[in-house]
Scaffold this active site. Structure first.
Site, PDB file in Angstrom:
ATOM      1  N   ASP A  13       2.162  -5.425   5.060  1.00  0.00           N
ATOM      2  CA  ASP A  13       1.640  -6.591   4.316  1.00  0.00           C
ATOM      3  C   ASP A  13       0.926  -6.195   3.029  1.00  0.00           C
ATOM      4  OD1 ASP A  13       2.432  -8.258   6.470  1.00  0.00           O
ATOM      5  OD2 ASP A  13       0.599  -7.726   7.527  1.00  0.00           O
ATOM      6  N   HIS A  41       8.210 -10.407   4.070  1.00  0.00           N
ATOM      7  CA  HIS A  41       8.045  -9.996   2.682  1.00  0.00           C
ATOM      8  C   HIS A  41       7.984 -11.236   1.793  1.00  0.00           C
ATOM      9  CE1 HIS A  41       9.964  -5.803   3.589  1.00  0.00           C
ATOM     10  NE2 HIS A  41       8.836  -6.021   4.210  1.00  0.00           N
TER      11      HIS A  41
HETATM   12  P1  GDP Z   1       4.842  -7.301   2.394  1.00  0.00           P
HETATM   13  O1  GDP Z   1       5.220  -7.577   3.812  1.00  0.00           O
HETATM   14  O2  GDP Z   1       4.349  -5.919   2.166  1.00  0.00           O
HETATM   15  O3  GDP Z   1       5.885  -7.720   1.416  1.00  0.00           O
HETATM   16  O4  GDP Z   1       3.561  -8.207   2.090  1.00  0.00           O
HETATM   17  P2  GDP Z   1       3.322  -9.744   2.482  1.00  0.00           P
HETATM   18  O5  GDP Z   1       4.310 -10.564   1.802  1.00  0.00           O
HETATM   19  O6  GDP Z   1       3.172  -9.924   3.943  1.00  0.00           O
HETATM   20  O7  GDP Z   1       1.858  -9.960   1.911  1.00  0.00           O
HETATM   21  C1  GDP Z   1       1.561  -9.927   0.619  1.00  0.00           C
HETATM   22  C2  GDP Z   1       0.975 -11.287   0.215  1.00  0.00           C
HETATM   23  O8  GDP Z   1       0.208 -11.135  -0.933  1.00  0.00           O
HETATM   24  C3  GDP Z   1       2.028 -12.310  -0.140  1.00  0.00           C
HETATM   25  O9  GDP Z   1       1.562 -13.594   0.174  1.00  0.00           O
HETATM   26  C4  GDP Z   1       2.165 -12.160  -1.658  1.00  0.00           C
HETATM   27  O10 GDP Z   1       2.632 -13.332  -2.322  1.00  0.00           O
HETATM   28  C5  GDP Z   1       0.752 -11.878  -2.013  1.00  0.00           C
HETATM   29  N1  GDP Z   1       0.558 -11.006  -3.166  1.00  0.00           N
HETATM   30  C6  GDP Z   1       1.255  -9.877  -3.516  1.00  0.00           C
HETATM   31  N2  GDP Z   1       0.688  -9.290  -4.577  1.00  0.00           N
HETATM   32  C7  GDP Z   1      -0.394 -10.054  -4.907  1.00  0.00           C
HETATM   33  C8  GDP Z   1      -1.409  -9.949  -5.883  1.00  0.00           C
HETATM   34  O11 GDP Z   1      -1.476  -9.019  -6.682  1.00  0.00           O
HETATM   35  N3  GDP Z   1      -2.388 -10.928  -5.886  1.00  0.00           N
HETATM   36  C9  GDP Z   1      -2.393 -11.967  -5.011  1.00  0.00           C
HETATM   37  N4  GDP Z   1      -3.385 -12.861  -5.094  1.00  0.00           N
HETATM   38  N5  GDP Z   1      -1.449 -12.085  -4.067  1.00  0.00           N
HETATM   39  C10 GDP Z   1      -0.474 -11.143  -4.014  1.00  0.00           C
END
Ligand code: GDP
Length: 425
Positions: A13, A41
């Site tokens: 995440d 993701h």
């Molecule tokens: P993954 O499984 O590694 O792809 O991550 P997730 O999607 O579960 O969690 C990342 C969350 O953080 C998602 O809701 C993204 O839209 C959000 N996100 C990613 N980068 C940023 C950022 O730089 N700032 C903010 N506020 N949200 C972000």
């Protein structure tokens, strides 16, 4: 052209989907090489907001070929509904931009069933499975008791194979768990239904990738979860059942000879962890609630509130080493903007001694975090696109983390949208 893996450094995440969606612009192929539909993701782009579970995050880019490699848990049932959702939001998904390895194993209905039965049996000793059948699936794969996607092209042999597996699996379902046996007719109907839907997508993707390399195409390997959930290097047994590290990318992608030239490790500016297991820097109470709300830290797949805490330098440094990261993307920096001072877990205390080594998993239960504070910046940074425009304290935080973890922070993400990032050259 060079190849790149985008991987998680911590507990998952971290924002990998967001980084893959951004960087796919520079690649011809995007491959998911491990894990299953338990991923979440999140990608935000011109088509809307998506929580991708099994589809590679490169599906939004024209001209990019997306592949589900042999290392994934191929859950056709969930994949089909995920595809319908994505197509419904205006994204084209055809064999022109999505292929499935004929050597990927099928996650069968009984894997999900067994996952639920085992978590129920474990009761308060459960591991926090997402009950998507991932652990039973990988166990069966290593016992050579799964069906490969390519077998769908050999219906007569497939029937015999299914019958053999069914006889074996029903011994466990009925004998061990006292559950109902799966009926052959139901299993066959399920397999035939999904075979029809997916045959056009299944092919020898290994051959495809070999040709791509000959033509000088570039490949992006997309991981699920992070170093600390890796089966061999993570916080076992609170890991996933596959290898989330970049070293596995060539094996799970279908191109075992691939060279991974660049490994972009994604690190969140603070820590989060879904599910059970030791989490040394965990916060509780009001300050945890505040951070969880600020970062909207609820599981993309399950909606579960994520456990939160300050960035864990000890775990992150270990994660960077496991991944062999060449560059870091530090995400969600904007979330820390509300804090007067930014906490960091700089060391662990174990048996009265300060340590910088990530210990054997069992010893994590006895570790205490050593917390230090850096000055906050307390202003909105989500619109910043250039390094020199970041407030000085935000730059200092990035530089501090970079120094501590021993890897260059090349990208700083300040929002979920595709363009909300700073690239440091
Ligand atoms: P993954 O499984 O590694 O792809 O991550 P997730 O999607 O579960 O969690 C990342 C969350 O953080 C998602 O809701 C993204 O839209 C959000 N996100 C990613 N980068 C940023 C950022 O730089 N700032 C903010 N506020 N949200 C972000």
């Amino acid at each position: 052209m060079s190849n790149c893996a985008i991987v998680g450094i911590n507990w998952g995440d971290e924002g990998k989907g967001r980084m893959v969606d951004l960087l796919t612009e520079r690649f011809d192929y995007v491959i998911r090489y491990q894990g299953g539909g338990n991923a979440g993701h999140t990608v935000v782009n011109e088509y809307g907001k998506f929580a991708l579970h099994l589809l590679p995050s490169g599906i939004f880019r024209k001209g990019v070929m997306n592949i589900l490699g042999n290392g994934v848990a191929l859950d056709l049932e969930n994949l089909y509904s995920e595809m319908q959702t994505v197509i419904g939001q205006g994204v084209s998904l055809t064999p022109d931009n999505l292929r499935i390895s004929d050597r990927a194993s099928l996650l069968l209905p009984w894997h999900r069933l067994l996952d639920g039965l085992e978590e129920a049996r474990l009761a308060d000793k459960k591991y926090g499975s997402t009950k998507q059948g991932i652990a039973p699936f990988y166990s069966d794969k290593f016992q050579k008791k799964t069906i490969l996607a390519g077998e769908l092209f050999y219906p007569e042999r497939l029937k015999e194979h299914l019958q053999d597996l069914l006889t074996w699996k029903n011994l466990t379902l009925t004998g061990v768990y006292g559950a109902e046996a799966v009926r052959y007719e139901d299993l066959l109907a399920w397999v035939e239904d999904y075979a029809e839907k997916f045959k056009p997508f299944i092919c020898d993707t290994g051959k495809m990738l070999k040709n791509a390399v000959k033509e000088g195409k570039s490949i992006l390997f997309e991981a699920q979860l992070g170093s600390l959930r890796d089966l061999d290097y993570g916080i076992y047994p609170y890991t996933t059942s596959s290898n989330a590290i970049a070293a596995y990318a060539p094996v799970g992608s279908g191109l075992p000879s691939a060279k991974v030239d660049q490994v972009v490790g994604v690190v969140k500016a603070y820590s989060t962890c879904v599910g059970e297991g030791p989490f040394v820097c965990e916060w509780f109470g009001e300050e945890a609630d505040k951070l969880r709300e600020a970062g909207n830290e609820y599981g993309a797949k399950t909606g579960r509130p994520r456990r939160v805490g300050p960035i864990d330098i000890v775990a992150t440094r270990y994660g960077v080493e496991c991944q062999g990261a060449t560059d870091i993307a530090l995400t969600k920096m904007d979330v820390l903007s509300y804090m007067e001072q930014i906490p960091v877990c700089s060391h662990y205390e174990l048996n009265g001694e300060i340590t910088d080594d990530f210990p054997f998993p069992t010893a994590l239960n006895d570790c205490k975090p050593v917390i230090e504070y850096l000055p906050g910046w307390q202003c909105d940074i989500s619109g910043v696109r250039r390094w020199e425009d970041l407030p000085e304290n935000a730059r200092k935080y990035v530089e501090y983390v970079e120094k501590q973890i021993g890897c260059r922070i090349r990208y700083v993400s300040v929002g979920p949208e595709r363009d909300a990032y700073i690239e440091r050259f």
